[in-house]
Design an enzyme around this catalytic site. Structure first.
Site, PDB file in Angstrom:
ATOM      1  N   GLY A 179       0.789  -1.266  -0.150  1.00  0.00           N
ATOM      2  CA  GLY A 179      -0.002  -0.188   0.082  1.00  0.00           C
ATOM      3  C   GLY A 179       0.703   1.106   0.012  1.00  0.00           C
ATOM      4  O   GLY A 179       2.264   1.409   0.300  1.00  0.00           O
ATOM      5  N   PRO A 180       0.204   2.471  -0.244  1.00  0.00           N
ATOM      6  CA  PRO A 180       0.778   3.523  -0.384  1.00  0.00           C
ATOM      7  C   PRO A 180       1.085   4.183   1.098  1.00  0.00           C
ATOM      8  O   PRO A 180       0.410   3.699   1.971  1.00  0.00           O
ATOM      9  CB  PRO A 180      -0.104   4.628  -0.955  1.00  0.00           C
ATOM     10  CG  PRO A 180      -1.427   4.248  -0.622  1.00  0.00           C
ATOM     11  CD  PRO A 180      -1.238   2.576  -0.832  1.00  0.00           C
ATOM     12  N   CYS A 214       5.437  -6.080   1.012  1.00  0.00           N
ATOM     13  CA  CYS A 214       5.836  -4.743   1.152  1.00  0.00           C
ATOM     14  C   CYS A 214       5.329  -3.887   2.341  1.00  0.00           C
ATOM     15  O   CYS A 214       6.019  -4.129   3.361  1.00  0.00           O
ATOM     16  CB  CYS A 214       5.457  -4.118  -0.394  1.00  0.00           C
ATOM     17  SG  CYS A 214       6.538  -2.932  -0.797  1.00  0.00           S
ATOM     18  N   GLN A 245       7.038  -4.337   5.782  1.00  0.00           N
ATOM     19  CA  GLN A 245       7.674  -3.067   6.498  1.00  0.00           C
ATOM     20  C   GLN A 245       6.932  -2.909   7.837  1.00  0.00           C
ATOM     21  O   GLN A 245       7.800  -2.765   8.926  1.00  0.00           O
ATOM     22  CB  GLN A 245       7.491  -1.871   5.614  1.00  0.00           C
ATOM     23  CG  GLN A 245       8.265  -1.853   4.509  1.00  0.00           C
ATOM     24  CD  GLN A 245       7.898  -0.920   3.605  1.00  0.00           C
ATOM     25  OE1 GLN A 245       6.997   0.051   3.671  1.00  0.00           O
ATOM     26  NE2 GLN A 245       8.553  -0.628   2.354  1.00  0.00           N
ATOM     27  N   SER A 289       9.479   2.833  -1.944  1.00  0.00           N
ATOM     28  CA  SER A 289      10.683   3.825  -1.736  1.00  0.00           C
ATOM     29  C   SER A 289      11.336   3.781  -0.252  1.00  0.00           C
ATOM     30  O   SER A 289      12.074   4.393  -0.056  1.00  0.00           O
ATOM     31  CB  SER A 289       9.469   5.308  -1.695  1.00  0.00           C
ATOM     32  OG  SER A 289       8.860   5.342  -2.731  1.00  0.00           O
ATOM     33  N   LEU A 290      10.580   3.089   0.532  1.00  0.00           N
ATOM     34  CA  LEU A 290      10.904   2.964   2.021  1.00  0.00           C
ATOM     35  C   LEU A 290      11.611   1.363   1.955  1.00  0.00           C
ATOM     36  O   LEU A 290      11.166   0.374   1.393  1.00  0.00           O
ATOM     37  CB  LEU A 290       9.837   3.007   2.915  1.00  0.00           C
ATOM     38  CG  LEU A 290       8.820   4.343   2.466  1.00  0.00           C
ATOM     39  CD1 LEU A 290       7.730   4.363   3.642  1.00  0.00           C
ATOM     40  CD2 LEU A 290       9.812   5.566   2.796  1.00  0.00           C
ATOM     41  N   HIS A 324       7.259  -7.830  -4.619  1.00  0.00           N
ATOM     42  CA  HIS A 324       5.678  -8.081  -5.011  1.00  0.00           C
ATOM     43  C   HIS A 324       5.598  -9.515  -5.717  1.00  0.00           C
ATOM     44  O   HIS A 324       5.971  -9.809  -6.840  1.00  0.00           O
ATOM     45  CB  HIS A 324       5.314  -7.125  -5.971  1.00  0.00           C
ATOM     46  CG  HIS A 324       4.845  -5.674  -5.168  1.00  0.00           C
ATOM     47  ND1 HIS A 324       3.679  -5.390  -4.851  1.00  0.00           N
ATOM     48  CD2 HIS A 324       5.602  -4.884  -4.462  1.00  0.00           C
ATOM     49  CE1 HIS A 324       3.457  -4.247  -4.155  1.00  0.00           C
ATOM     50  NE2 HIS A 324       4.836  -3.872  -3.813  1.00  0.00           N
ATOM     51  N   GLU A 341       3.210 -11.097  -6.579  1.00  0.00           N
ATOM     52  CA  GLU A 341       2.163 -11.413  -7.168  1.00  0.00           C
ATOM     53  C   GLU A 341       2.259 -10.244  -8.501  1.00  0.00           C
ATOM     54  O   GLU A 341       1.484 -10.591  -9.571  1.00  0.00           O
ATOM     55  CB  GLU A 341       0.845 -10.515  -6.721  1.00  0.00           C
ATOM     56  CG  GLU A 341       0.530  -9.038  -6.423  1.00  0.00           C
ATOM     57  CD  GLU A 341       1.603  -8.238  -5.693  1.00  0.00           C
ATOM     58  OE1 GLU A 341       2.453  -9.026  -5.054  1.00  0.00           O
ATOM     59  OE2 GLU A 341       1.864  -7.268  -5.896  1.00  0.00           O
TER      60      GLU A 341
HETATM   61  N1  LIG Z   1       4.376  -1.423  -2.461  1.00  0.00           N
HETATM   62  C1  LIG Z   1       4.304  -1.052  -1.017  1.00  0.00           C
HETATM   63  O1  LIG Z   1       3.428  -1.782  -0.330  1.00  0.00           O
HETATM   64  C2  LIG Z   1       5.033   0.173  -0.664  1.00  0.00           C
HETATM   65  C3  LIG Z   1       5.341   0.613   0.643  1.00  0.00           C
HETATM   66  C4  LIG Z   1       5.662   1.970   1.137  1.00  0.00           C
HETATM   67  N2  LIG Z   1       4.821   2.604   0.362  1.00  0.00           N
HETATM   68  C5  LIG Z   1       6.899   2.169   0.209  1.00  0.00           C
HETATM   69  O2  LIG Z   1       6.898   2.881  -0.459  1.00  0.00           O
HETATM   70  O3  LIG Z   1       7.910   1.821   0.481  1.00  0.00           O
END
Ligand SMILES: NC(=O)CC[C@H](N)C(=O)O
Ligand SMILES: C=C(O[C@@H]1C=C(C(=O)O)C=C[C@H]1O)C(=O)O
Length: 823
Positions: free
Chosen positions: A57-58, A88, A92, A137-138, A185, A187
């Protein structure tokens, strides 16, 4: 097996659900959002699931708004513990809960592949070489040694500019609890190795853990969803088409049928010319203000069929404006306001409308027998995401006056002509009431004895088409305009210029470049993976006197655009007070009568021109350039993954074993000014249970290629990013923009919406409204001139160069602007 997937408003979650469904034997996968319930509600429910997947997710895992209740999963009391896989954002969140440190990647990875470094243990058992797709990005840094988190896989990022290498954690597990996480990912369509394999291993390990710990999964109560808030993944069927009932209409005593005749097209007559000739027969001229007319025009591969939809005074014209609680149906001189029922949206309303008008007896060789033709705006799509439109005045009640700029406008077309340019056939069809006494009598042509007025119409049009397309036929000379037509001074020979120049107001370059950079800041923060930034250009030109001229500017514009920019999904739509002239290369969604849905997103653009005096880029060169460009491939891949998710929503409903397939990945298509990278995604909806592609359409707007991914967050950010594009001293954008940038007031309007048809026989085809121009009559009346809007833009990724993006926007813009200059 019941598997729960927790979604964080991502556009890839349903791909993860599909991966789990096809990999874990007998898995029934249930998807809910991370804020559909409280932890208090969720925890007892987990006893009924065999495992949980926490999706991507974002945003940041440290932001409660981004992750909802997810952090509470990691603190489950022992009796409720169960196997969990984080992907992802989920990964995290797991790692930082147990002491990992969240950092920003020095090189953001969105839609890019990395080789996985793993030691073949745990969830990577038996896995060889793996190349995995990353969207982040993280990332998380695990201090070493660590007592809770065990790293399992890595990727090495190379910063070419600084000559530095960095190992990035790609997978981990909890040392004692049944929690695993992958940063990449599994998937994604381009993940090779590390997809199904790791899910299978996860499942084996999950079962082992459950057995060792004596965990027993309780049966899932039927009504479990009622214990949490509404869940929009539990898609309810919209399109109440009676799947196998006989033809029926609103007049059961007089069953209506498709009256159709097919004639061979002997000469290469263009659809606009055919349209003109047919309208002339009905004493009308296309495109004139007040004369409604519909043409969906296929003038290039892979388009095949062009559709001319005739509008008579009795044609039902349906409009809707976001926020209203009524749908308006205009026909003859009556206006009916049909209230939307509680929990009914415009898409459901139209599905019911079409459910009462289903026909089964047309000619299968024609994709359209009659039905809805029209468009819906970008904002109509945004509303389906549950995102507010800050540009709309907050009002407690819907407006009592119909909007002159509706968000959705369709005509229910009864008489149509469909041209098949592959088989050189023309289908002349009517689904109107074939009675002898007509509500709209055709005095000049009384019905023949074999049928009523509609049969007579079909016969008359068929004979006429045969006559005018006969190679030996010499048409009467076309009357010349009695007034001069507008011409631009910009390109035309000044001696021929009789009209003042066009006024073209493009977006401001400095603002555009700064918005690209701001977009990239959001991408670097993990707020989105790709954002399609666009801007409207306003074109003002003198108004032509339609009473004295033979041809309206709109129609002339359409024909010019068609000649300059041949496109598979061109259109001329004049409905109500809105005119749309388009030359789109992009199909959004088509579906056949037996439920096969196809989406053809375009993402990735290379311009043909290398500059004056230099040879153009060839197709073979463009193919090499695309495939050698991680930026273009990433742009396309992200949208392919997004579309797979959107389509899965209907195709892979709970319990269904149907799959979404990518039937074409990264193909190059040639257009007049650009090469485009195109992919094709397909899936079949269950027509036996009453689903149609309409269900997909209603749940997949706005088109992902015009938003970026993840869709919802990207749309929210676009409201801020595009709001700076207003014209100097402006009083108007499609809706009056609001000056406070933080509130957002800019709208795209018709640009980047969709237009097309939904046939009474069940099929449909909608394109993305790009490379197009639209105007509103009421503005023309106010200003005394014609005001057109032309949108253009492109996908911004972390790899974008701001100047290049400006150039790309300009080249797309100019493919439409050229038509104004050559009027
Ligand atoms: N694809 C994601 O879950 C991205 C996770 C988080 N938003 C990042 O950019 O690192
Ligand atoms: C935004 C436009 O086009 C969209 C963006 C594309 C891209 O970024 O490469 C390609 C096709 C469309 O999906 C436009 O034409 O205005």
């Amino acid at each position: 097996m019941n598997i729960l997937v927790i979604d964080s408003f991502d556009s890839f979650t349903l791909n993860l659900a599909s991966l789990l469904r096809r990999t874990i034997p007998d898995a029934i996968v249930h998807v809910i959002h991370n804020n559909d319930f409280t932890s208090h509600q969720l925890i007892p429910l987990l006893q009924h699931f065999d495992a949980v997947a926490v999706g991507p997710g974002p945003g940041s895992p440290n932001d409660p708004g981004a992750v909802g209740i997810i952090p509470d999963i990691w603190d489950l009391p022992d009796p409720y513990l169960l196997p969990v896989l984080g992907v992802c954002l989920g990964h995290q969140s797991l790692c930082i809960r147990f002491g990992g440190r969240l950092e920003n990647l020095s090189i953001v990875k969105h839609g890019q592949c990395s080789a996985l470094e793993h030691d073949g243990q745990d969830i990577f058992s038996g896995l060889g070489i793996a190349k995995v797709v990353r969207y982040h990005s993280l990332h998380v840094v695990i201090p070493s040694p660590h007592d809770a988190i065990v790293p399992l896989a890595w990727a090495t990022d190379v910063d070419v500019e600084r000559g530095a290498k960095q190992r990035i954690l790609m997978a981990a597990r909890h040392r004692t609890k049944p929690f695993w996480g992958v940063q990449y990912h599994p998937e994604s369509i381009c993940t090779i190795g590390g997809g199904e394999d790791i899910i299978r291993n996860f499942w084996t390990l999950a079962q082992q853990w459950s057995a060792e710990n004596g965990r027993v999964t309780l049966p899932l109560p039927e009504n479990w969803r009622q214990q949490i808030n509404y869940d929009d993944f539990a898609l309810t069927r919209l399109a109440c088409r009676p799947p196998s009932s006989p033809s029926h209409t609103t007049h059961p005593k007089q069953p209506l049928r498709v009256i159709a005749q097919a004639v061979t097209l002997h000469s290469d007559v263009s659809t606009p010319l055919l349209g003109e000739a047919l309208l002339a027969l009905e004493h009308e001229r296309p495109g004139l203000d007040g004369h409604e007319f519909l043409l969906l025009d296929s003038n290039a591969e892979p388009g095949r069929f062009s559709i001319i939809g005739f509008i008579s005074p009795t044609t039902a014209r349906i409009t809707y404006t976001v926020g209203d609680t009524v749908v308006r149906i205009r026909s003859s001189s009556t206006l009916i306001e049909s209230p939307l029922a509680k929990d009914e949206d415009i898409w459901t309303w139209l599905a019911h409308y079409m459910g009462n008008r289903s026909f089964l007896d047309g000619n299968d060789a024609s994709p359209f027998w009659g039905g809805l033709i029209g468009y819906s705006t970008y904002e109509c799509g945004v509303a389906t995401l549950g995102v507010d439109l800050p540009s709309r005045p907050k009002q407690s009640k819907p407006s009592p006056i119909p909007s002159t700029h509706p968000d959705l406008s369709f005509a229910f077309v009864e008489r149509s002509v469909v041209v098949d340019r592959v088989d050189s056939l023309v289908h002349i069809q009517s689904i109107g009431n074939d009675t002898m006494t007509d509500h709209c009598p055709d005095h000049a042509n009384p019905p023949s004895v074999e049928g009523g007025v509609e049969t007579a119409w079909v016969k008359r049009i068929s004979s006429f088409i045969q006559l005018i397309t006969d190679p030996s036929f010499t048409p009467a000379p076309t009357p010349q305009p009695t007034t001069p037509v507008p011409a631009s001074t910009q390109n035309a020979d000044s001696s021929q210029t009789l009209w003042p120049p066009l006024e073209v107001e493009p977006p401001n370059k400095t603002q555009y470049i700064s918005s690209v950079k701001r977009t990239q800041e959001y991408l670097a923060q993990g707020e989105s993976y790709e954002i399609c930034l666009t801007a409207l250009t306003r074109v003002t030109l003198p108004r032509l006197d339609s009473t004295t001229s033979c041809e309206s500017t709109s129609w002339r514009l359409f024909k010019t655009l068609r000649a300059l920019n041949p496109a598979p999904y061109g259109c001329f739509i004049r409905l109500g007070g809105t005119t749309l002239v388009g030359s789109s290369p992009e199909r959004f969604l088509s579906w056949t009568r037996d439920g096969l849905c196809q989406l053809r997103p375009i993402k990735g653009t290379i311009k043909k021109s290398r500059g004056a005096g230099k040879p153009e880029v060839t197709l073979a060169e463009a193919e090499d350039m695309f495939l050698g460009s991680p930026k273009e491939i990433a742009e396309n891949l992200m949208i392919v993954d997004l579309i797979r998710h959107d389509l899965s929503r209907v195709v892979c409903r709970n319990g269904s074993r149907e799959e979404v397939r990518v039937t074409q990945l990264f193909s190059v298509e040639e257009y007049e000014a650009v090469y485009q990278l195109v992919s094709v995604i397909e899936g079949r909806v269950d027509v036996g249970r009453g689903y149609t592609g309409w269900d997909v359409l209603a749940r997949s707007l706005p088109p992902g290629s015009m938003t970026g991914a993840p869709k919802k967050r990207s749309v929210e950010l676009l409201q801020i990013l595009e709001n700076s594009f207003v014209w100097p001293q402006d009083t108007f954008s499609p809706r009056t923009p609001c000056c406070d940038e933080t509130e957002g007031g800019h709208e795209r309007g018709v640009y980047s919406g969709v237009c097309g048809y939904w046939c009474v026989g069940g099929g449909g085809d909608f394109s993305v409204i790009i490379r197009s121009a639209f105007k509103y009559d009421d503005e023309c009346e106010e200003s005394g001139s014609e005001r057109w809007y032309v949108g253009a833009g492109g996908a911004i990724t972390a790899l974008s160069d701001a100047e290049d993006e400006w150039e790309e926007m300009k080249i797309k813009l100019s493919s439409t602007l050229r038509a104004f200059e050559h009027l």
